[in-house]
Design a protein around this motif. Structure first.
Motif, PDB file in Angstrom:
ATOM      1  N   GLY A 145       0.777  -0.936   0.582  1.00  0.00           N
ATOM      2  CA  GLY A 145      -0.303  -0.165   0.069  1.00  0.00           C
ATOM      3  C   GLY A 145       1.101   1.115  -0.508  1.00  0.00           C
ATOM      4  N   ARG A 182       1.304  -2.723  -4.060  1.00  0.00           N
ATOM      5  CA  ARG A 182       0.311  -3.314  -4.392  1.00  0.00           C
ATOM      6  C   ARG A 182      -0.221  -4.305  -2.860  1.00  0.00           C
ATOM      7  NH1 ARG A 182      -1.342   0.442  -7.238  1.00  0.00           N
ATOM      8  NH2 ARG A 182      -0.597   0.910  -9.432  1.00  0.00           N
ATOM      9  N   GLN A 228       0.292  -5.556   5.635  1.00  0.00           N
ATOM     10  CA  GLN A 228       0.324  -4.302   6.611  1.00  0.00           C
ATOM     11  C   GLN A 228      -0.364  -5.913   7.720  1.00  0.00           C
ATOM     12  OE1 GLN A 228      -3.078  -1.409   5.334  1.00  0.00           O
ATOM     13  NE2 GLN A 228      -1.690  -1.006   3.677  1.00  0.00           N
ATOM     14  N   ALA A 249      -2.550   3.101  -4.817  1.00  0.00           N
ATOM     15  CA  ALA A 249      -2.029   1.888  -4.630  1.00  0.00           C
ATOM     16  C   ALA A 249      -2.132   0.753  -4.010  1.00  0.00           C
ATOM     17  CB  ALA A 249      -0.748   1.673  -3.237  1.00  0.00           C
ATOM     18  N   ARG A 250      -3.067   0.389  -3.662  1.00  0.00           N
ATOM     19  CA  ARG A 250      -4.394  -0.766  -2.862  1.00  0.00           C
ATOM     20  C   ARG A 250      -5.765   0.251  -3.092  1.00  0.00           C
ATOM     21  NH1 ARG A 250      -3.505  -3.317   2.695  1.00  0.00           N
ATOM     22  NH2 ARG A 250      -5.609  -4.380   1.622  1.00  0.00           N
ATOM     23  N   GLY A 290      -7.108   0.296   6.419  1.00  0.00           N
ATOM     24  CA  GLY A 290      -6.033  -0.257   6.090  1.00  0.00           C
ATOM     25  C   GLY A 290      -5.445   0.966   5.846  1.00  0.00           C
ATOM     26  N   PHE A 291      -4.286   1.242   4.743  1.00  0.00           N
ATOM     27  CA  PHE A 291      -3.467   2.452   3.958  1.00  0.00           C
ATOM     28  C   PHE A 291      -3.432   2.331   2.673  1.00  0.00           C
ATOM     29  CE2 PHE A 291       0.895   1.005   5.402  1.00  0.00           C
ATOM     30  CZ  PHE A 291       0.629   0.822   5.824  1.00  0.00           C
ATOM     31  N   SER A 292      -3.147   3.337   2.162  1.00  0.00           N
ATOM     32  CA  SER A 292      -2.971   3.193   0.579  1.00  0.00           C
ATOM     33  C   SER A 292      -2.270   4.927  -0.091  1.00  0.00           C
ATOM     34  CB  SER A 292      -4.178   2.822  -0.413  1.00  0.00           C
ATOM     35  OG  SER A 292      -3.635   3.379  -1.457  1.00  0.00           O
ATOM     36  N   SER A 293      -0.927   4.178  -0.430  1.00  0.00           N
ATOM     37  CA  SER A 293      -0.880   5.753  -0.752  1.00  0.00           C
ATOM     38  C   SER A 293      -1.474   6.078  -2.389  1.00  0.00           C
ATOM     39  CB  SER A 293       0.989   5.430  -1.212  1.00  0.00           C
ATOM     40  OG  SER A 293       1.713   5.132  -0.745  1.00  0.00           O
ATOM     41  N   THR A 309       0.340   9.248   1.705  1.00  0.00           N
ATOM     42  CA  THR A 309      -0.107   7.898   2.010  1.00  0.00           C
ATOM     43  C   THR A 309      -1.417   8.319   3.151  1.00  0.00           C
ATOM     44  OG1 THR A 309       1.942   7.131   2.226  1.00  0.00           O
ATOM     45  CG2 THR A 309       0.047   6.267   3.528  1.00  0.00           C
TER      46      THR A 309
END
Lengths: 154, 214
Positions: A65, A127, A152, B73-74, B91-94, B109
């Motif tokens: 991510g 990803r 994560q 990214a996700r 969750g986390f994502s850029s 992010t």
């Protein structure tokens, strides 16, 4: 053995040793592609670059991510071309060219010849967990970097 | 899909959240006089199920107003819909900010969190929420007109984004109007009495007891 004879033998021995090791000729500086991270990881994530040059190993380690920007120089110290770089499994991670707001770098300066080139920056985007091979085209040959994406923490 | 976000070169990087490459500034798209929103950046997680319109400004030297595309990214955590981010799962994502040629200009992010409660806010005329949420019960007079907005919380953190919700009020005491302002309704009370406003989103319900006094 007299002192003068001993001294002469020592000089001969030293010259023989120097000739055998090639110390009479200066060694050229080591040249190799160089990578440097330009961003850091957010909390609870990792973005790391590790290399072991004698073994030819390079790796990027990311949490899923997150993205990471790196700058690249080829073995002559010039910015990498990056054109044609690929990442083997785009489900695990993606390669993106990036723009870096950096001053141009001078790559030659002999006499009246000088070139100022844009710096080369790229982004790796993690990803999903897994491993993939990133092949960076430096312009002086490809360099392979192992990319590992970790899950994560839930 | 390209988001038509015209970023101004040399923007004010003292407001908003700086990109990881220090070449951009991003913040929620704010009402003009919502000062706290204007000054704050992406300073909280996005709520699951919420939509967040994003204002991105490229602050790289000599760069003027490129057209920007957003990429997460996700996609299972953050979905991109035009110029909006939508929280899909915790969750986390850029989020990458790219130019038309796909070159990445910067990224941030963001975290996405599951709300554990809802709060109701009165909005000012400028569309900014008041500092504190409404209590469980309020008193109004016939003819009173106020605009309300629902906000998601996780613990003590007010989450970003606008939630899609179903609004209902006891028909006897008043009327709900959808004036088109995101995640809000205008309540117009008319008849003295006691009634309940209920807002339902994502399986959670927030209620407000309204006493209309003569």
């Amino acid at each position: 053995m007299s002192a003068p004879r001993l001294f002469a033998l020592s000089i001969v021995a030293l010259l023989v040793t120097l000739a055998a090791t090639g110390c009479d000729k200066p060694r050229p500086p080591e040249k190799h592609p160089t990578f440097a991270p330009r961003t850091s990881a957010p909390p609870l994530a990792i973005t790391e670059y590790v290399e072991d040059r004698p073994r030819g190993l390079r790796s990027i380690r990311l949490t899923e991510g997150v993205a990471m920007a790196l700058e690249c120089w080829d073995e002559s110290g010039a910015p990498c071309l990056l054109e044609g770089s690929t990442l083997g499994d785009e489900r695990v991670a993606s390669f993106r060219r990036a723009y870096g707001d950096f001053d141009a770098v001078s790559v030659s300066g002999r006499g009246t010849q000088r070139a100022y080139l844009n710096r080369a920056v790229f982004v790796v985007v993690a990803r999903q967990p897994g491993e993939a091979k990133l092949v960076v085209q430096t312009g002086k040959g490809p360099v392979t970097i192992d990319v590992t994406v970790f899950p994560q923490k839930r | 899909m390209f988001a038509v976000l015209f970023a101004c070169g040399g923007g004010d990087s003292t407001t908003g959240t700086s990109g990881a490459m220090q070449q951009s500034s991003a913040r929620p798209d704010c009402a003009p006089n919502d000062t706290s929103c204007q000054l704050d950046g992406l300073d909280a997680p996005l709520a699951v199920g919420a939509r967040l319109p994003l204002d991105v400004r490229i602050t790289a030297r000599g760069v003027a107003a490129p057209k920007i595309a957003l990429e997460a990214a996700r996609a299972d955590v953050l979905e991109i819909r035009g110029a909006e981010l939508v929280g899909k799962a915790p969750g986390f994502s850029s989020v990458l900010f790219s130019g038309e040629d796909g070159v990445v200009l910067d990224f941030v992010t963001l975290s996405v969190a599951l709300p554990d409660r809802l709060e109701l806010y009165r909005l000012t005329d400028d569309g900014a929420p008041e500092a504190s949420p409404l209590p469980e019960k309020i008193q109004l007079a016939p003819g009173d007109d106020l605009e309300l907005s629902i906000r998601a919380f996780s613990g003590a953190t007010r989450l970003l984004g606008d939630l899609d919700a179903a609004w209902e009020v006891d028909g006897a005491i008043g009327t709900l109007l959808d004036a088109g302002r995101r995640a809000s309704r205008r309540l117009r009370v008319k008849t003295p009495g006691l009634g309940t406003l209920a807002i339902t989103t994502g399986g959670s319900v927030k209620t407000l007891t309204i006493e209309v006094l003569p």
